[in-house]
Design a protein around this motif. Structure first.
Motif, PDB file in Angstrom:
ATOM      1  N   PRO B 175       0.817  -1.222   0.000  1.00 22.94           N
ATOM      2  CA  PRO B 175       0.000   0.000   0.000  1.00 22.94           C
ATOM      3  C   PRO B 175       0.845   1.263   0.000  1.00 22.94           C
ATOM      4  CG  PRO B 175      -0.275  -1.230   2.057  1.00 22.94           C
ATOM      5  CD  PRO B 175       0.458  -2.109   1.130  1.00 22.94           C
ATOM      6  N   LEU B 176       2.030   1.174   0.651  1.00 28.25           N
ATOM      7  CA  LEU B 176       2.928   2.336   0.673  1.00 28.25           C
ATOM      8  C   LEU B 176       3.340   2.752  -0.738  1.00 28.25           C
ATOM      9  CD1 LEU B 176       5.028   3.679   3.066  1.00 28.25           C
ATOM     10  CD2 LEU B 176       6.586   2.523   1.560  1.00 28.25           C
ATOM     11  N   ALA B 177       3.813   1.769  -1.501  1.00 30.27           N
ATOM     12  CA  ALA B 177       4.268   2.079  -2.863  1.00 30.27           C
ATOM     13  C   ALA B 177       3.097   2.521  -3.729  1.00 30.27           C
ATOM     14  CB  ALA B 177       4.946   0.853  -3.457  1.00 30.27           C
ATOM     15  N   LEU B 178       1.933   1.849  -3.554  1.00 32.56           N
ATOM     16  CA  LEU B 178       0.780   2.200  -4.384  1.00 32.56           C
ATOM     17  C   LEU B 178       0.300   3.617  -4.100  1.00 32.56           C
ATOM     18  CD1 LEU B 178      -1.254  -1.116  -4.311  1.00 32.56           C
ATOM     19  CD2 LEU B 178      -0.102  -0.092  -6.256  1.00 32.56           C
ATOM     20  N   VAL B 183       0.694  10.074  -6.112  1.00 29.79           N
ATOM     21  CA  VAL B 183       1.411  11.352  -6.148  1.00 29.79           C
ATOM     22  C   VAL B 183       2.183  11.498  -7.452  1.00 29.79           C
ATOM     23  CG1 VAL B 183       3.292  12.637  -5.091  1.00 29.79           C
ATOM     24  CG2 VAL B 183       1.594  11.526  -3.656  1.00 29.79           C
ATOM     25  N   VAL B 184       2.844  10.403  -7.836  1.00 26.76           N
ATOM     26  CA  VAL B 184       3.672  10.446  -9.039  1.00 26.76           C
ATOM     27  C   VAL B 184       2.811  10.743 -10.266  1.00 26.76           C
ATOM     28  CG1 VAL B 184       5.171   9.079 -10.516  1.00 26.76           C
ATOM     29  CG2 VAL B 184       5.420   8.947  -8.052  1.00 26.76           C
ATOM     30  N   LEU B 185       1.597  10.141 -10.292  1.00 27.20           N
ATOM     31  CA  LEU B 185       0.710  10.389 -11.429  1.00 27.20           C
ATOM     32  C   LEU B 185       0.353  11.866 -11.529  1.00 27.20           C
ATOM     33  CD1 LEU B 185      -1.765   7.386 -11.408  1.00 27.20           C
ATOM     34  CD2 LEU B 185      -0.036   7.919 -13.092  1.00 27.20           C
ATOM     35  N   ILE B 330      -8.711   5.883  -9.140  1.00 30.90           N
ATOM     36  CA  ILE B 330      -9.339   7.208  -9.199  1.00 30.90           C
ATOM     37  C   ILE B 330      -8.350   8.240  -9.723  1.00 30.90           C
ATOM     38  CG2 ILE B 330     -10.290   9.068  -7.783  1.00 30.90           C
ATOM     39  CD1 ILE B 330     -11.318   6.879  -5.888  1.00 30.90           C
ATOM     40  N   THR B 331      -7.129   8.197  -9.172  1.00 25.13           N
ATOM     41  CA  THR B 331      -6.116   9.160  -9.590  1.00 25.13           C
ATOM     42  C   THR B 331      -5.818   9.026 -11.075  1.00 25.13           C
ATOM     43  OG1 THR B 331      -5.158   8.842  -7.423  1.00 25.13           O
ATOM     44  CG2 THR B 331      -3.872  10.089  -8.995  1.00 25.13           C
ATOM     45  N   GLY B 332      -5.695   7.774 -11.521  1.00 23.35           N
ATOM     46  CA  GLY B 332      -5.402   7.540 -12.925  1.00 23.35           C
ATOM     47  C   GLY B 332      -6.492   8.103 -13.827  1.00 23.35           C
TER      48      GLY B 332
END
Lengths: 164, 374
Positions: B175-178, B183-185, B330-332
């Motif tokens: 979950p941390l990496a996901l 943020v990166v997106l 959602i972010t994507g």
């Protein structure tokens, strides 16, 4: 739908700690600041009212560990007088039986608690050491009437809030 | 330049601009920043130890250490001196090499994380274009040191603790990496400095759910309360470092705080717009935000009790992981479908969405009546 299942407990807990964070700390930094002693404190310091004492030695006899040494003599009017009254606080178990045995109620417990000394000799108190003074007021032990003369029971230093 | 009337090192100057003008170019830049990073880590670790003890004592209505130095500021110095002059005990049947190497393996990656943290615009040891990926990769190595300590100590408590570390950290890594990917997106870059530069509004508003997931997962990652199963005093005495004393123990202790500083700085960089801020110099903004995040961590520590191991694991797999996936989705969609939409609309949508999702998932997380099973 109860809020309980959605982290209400966590929110409440966080609020409690936050409230604690903004109130005054309850720590008393001891050598500099002291709390008031409760008026109901029994105390374990022995004080002696010289004027009321009839030198009857009842306290020395009541003592279960024989820590009170009393030497009396008759003066020219054949009245008993106290020559020596030593209390070995290294032996004393602070049971308070001497206070209860005193017919004149001239022995009291008092409330000083800083009684550590640097040598054993100093543990042996003479009658001058146990004299009742203004600073060593009798506690309410075995004489409840004394209790009312003491300041109201509050641990708080200025009576309102804890020390910062 | 000067901050509050004192001369400080020119951290605000962009490093890539600065480096070629200096004698020996890259190397002088590197040496100076290594010194700065090391000094930052050590000083901040000692500062954080003092800060945590003082702040948590306030949450517990106490005063905390206030005797050594002004406000007790020299307390960590005294602690360091005390811990360094202690005897270094190595138990008889330990695996000597692993026992010796473990503290180093734990501390080095923890410090290496700071290489890509921008203290100010471009002021980092190296502005990697894969900065956040580097952090995710490097910070996991610390765990190997803890496992080595647990294995090499020849002690059942240490071993249990090490096993718990593995289970917990591997679970929470996902979950941390996901949550970072969200943020990166939005930022469109993996570079830490680039992420900060992209934050015209802090990503904590654009990614509220991602922030919550990252915050909780990183607490578990660095084994802080309520996820500090590895040093559950009531069960396994002290955890993986039970057989360590003196300097080696100090290194483990330092690792713990270095990791806490690391997650504070990463959260600051990813979600709180890093060094950005009005009026004050960027370095100061950065430090203020780091301390604010750390205060939040201390607040959580002061409040919440330690979880059971099955609760911790269930929380990662049944709660954080699905939420992290949904957050990513959602972010994507938001990034791909509505790239021109005003960011404030996305802020509003995301805050509402995360509230709904958290409520819905806490509904799914519980099983019988009001009892949370896992």
């Amino acid at each position: 739908m109860k809020l309980k299942s959605y982290g209400e407990g966590i929110a409440k807990g966080m609020l409690v700690t936050m409230k604690n964070a903004i109130r005054d700390p309850i720590t008393t930094q001891y050598p500099e600041k002291r709390l008031n002693i409760s008026r109901r404190s029994r105390g374990n310091q022995l004080v002696w009212n010289k004027t009321a004492c009839i030198s009857c030695s009842m306290c020395a006899r009541a003592c279960p560990v024989n820590c009170i040494t009393m030497v009396t003599s008759r003066d020219e009017n054949k009245k008993l007088q106290m020559d020596k009254m030593d209390v070995d606080t290294g032996v004393c178990i602070s049971c308070g039986l001497c206070v209860e045995a005193c017919p004149q109620k001239c022995l009291f417990m008092s409330r000083d608690y800083e009684k550590a000394v640097y040598s054993r000799k100093k543990l042996k108190l003479t009658k001058e050491d146990i004299l009742m003074t203004d600073s060593s007021k009798p506690s309410g032990y075995y004489s409840p009437e004394n209790e009312t003369k003491l300041p109201k029971q509050t641990l708080l230093i200025d009576g309102k809030k804890w020390d910062k | 330049m000067s901050i509050l009337g004192r001369n400080v090192l020119p951290l605000t100057v962009h490093a890539s601009v600065l480096a070629p003008d200096w004698p020996w170019g890259f190397w002088s830049h590197m040496i100076i920043f290594v010194v700065i990073v090391m000094a930052f880590v050590i000083l901040m670790a000692m500062g954080f130890i003092w800060f945590e003890r003082r702040v948590i004592s306030r949450y517990q209505i106490r005063i905390g250490p206030n005797r050594i130095g002004p406000f007790g500021l020299l307390q960590p110095v005294a602690d360091v001196i005390k811990i360094l002059i202690k005897e270094d005990i190595v138990p008889l049947n330990v695996d000597k090499i692993i026992h010796l190497l473990a503290p180093a393996v734990a501390i080095i990656p923890a410090i290496m994380v700071f290489a890509v943290i921008p203290f100010s615009n471009g002021a980092s040891l190296v502005d990697l274009n894969i900065g956040i990926l580097y952090i995710v990769a490097i910070s996991s190595i610390s765990i190997v040191g803890q496992v080595m300590a647990g294995w090499g100590s020849n002690n059942k408590y240490a071993l249990i603790s090490a096993m718990r570390v593995i289970a917990q950290v591997v679970s929470y890594e996902i979950p941390l990496a996901l949550s970072i990917i969200g943020v990166v997106l939005f930022a469109g870059t993996l570079s830490m400095n680039g992420i900060v530069q992209q934050q015209s509004i802090p990503f904590i508003l654009l990614q509220p759910l991602g922030f919550i997931i990252y915050f909780l997962a990183s607490l578990a990652e660095v084994n802080r309360t309520p996820f500090d199963l590895l040093e559950a005093e009531g069960e396994i005495v002290a955890g993986y470092n039970i057989e360590y004393s003196g300097f080696k123990f100090a290194l483990f202790y330092l690792t713990e705080y270095t990791e806490a500083i690391a997650i504070s700085t990463i959260i600051t960089t990813l979600y709180l717009a890093g060094w950005k801020g009005p009026f004050l110099p960027p370095v100061l903004w950065f430090l203020i935000k780091v301390f604010a995040v750390f205060t939040l961590i201390i607040w959580v520590r002061a409040t919440l009790p330690r979880l059971r191991i099955d609760q911790v694991m269930g929380f990662a797999w049944k709660f954080l992981l699905p939420l992290a996936f949904i957050n990513l989705l959602i972010t994507g969609v938001q990034v791909v479908a509505w790239p021109d939409l005003s960011q404030w609309v996305i802020v509003a949508v995301n805050i509402v969405l995360s509230a709904v999702l958290i409520v819905a998932f806490s509904r799914m997380f519980r099983t019988k009546g009001d009892k949370v099973e896992a």
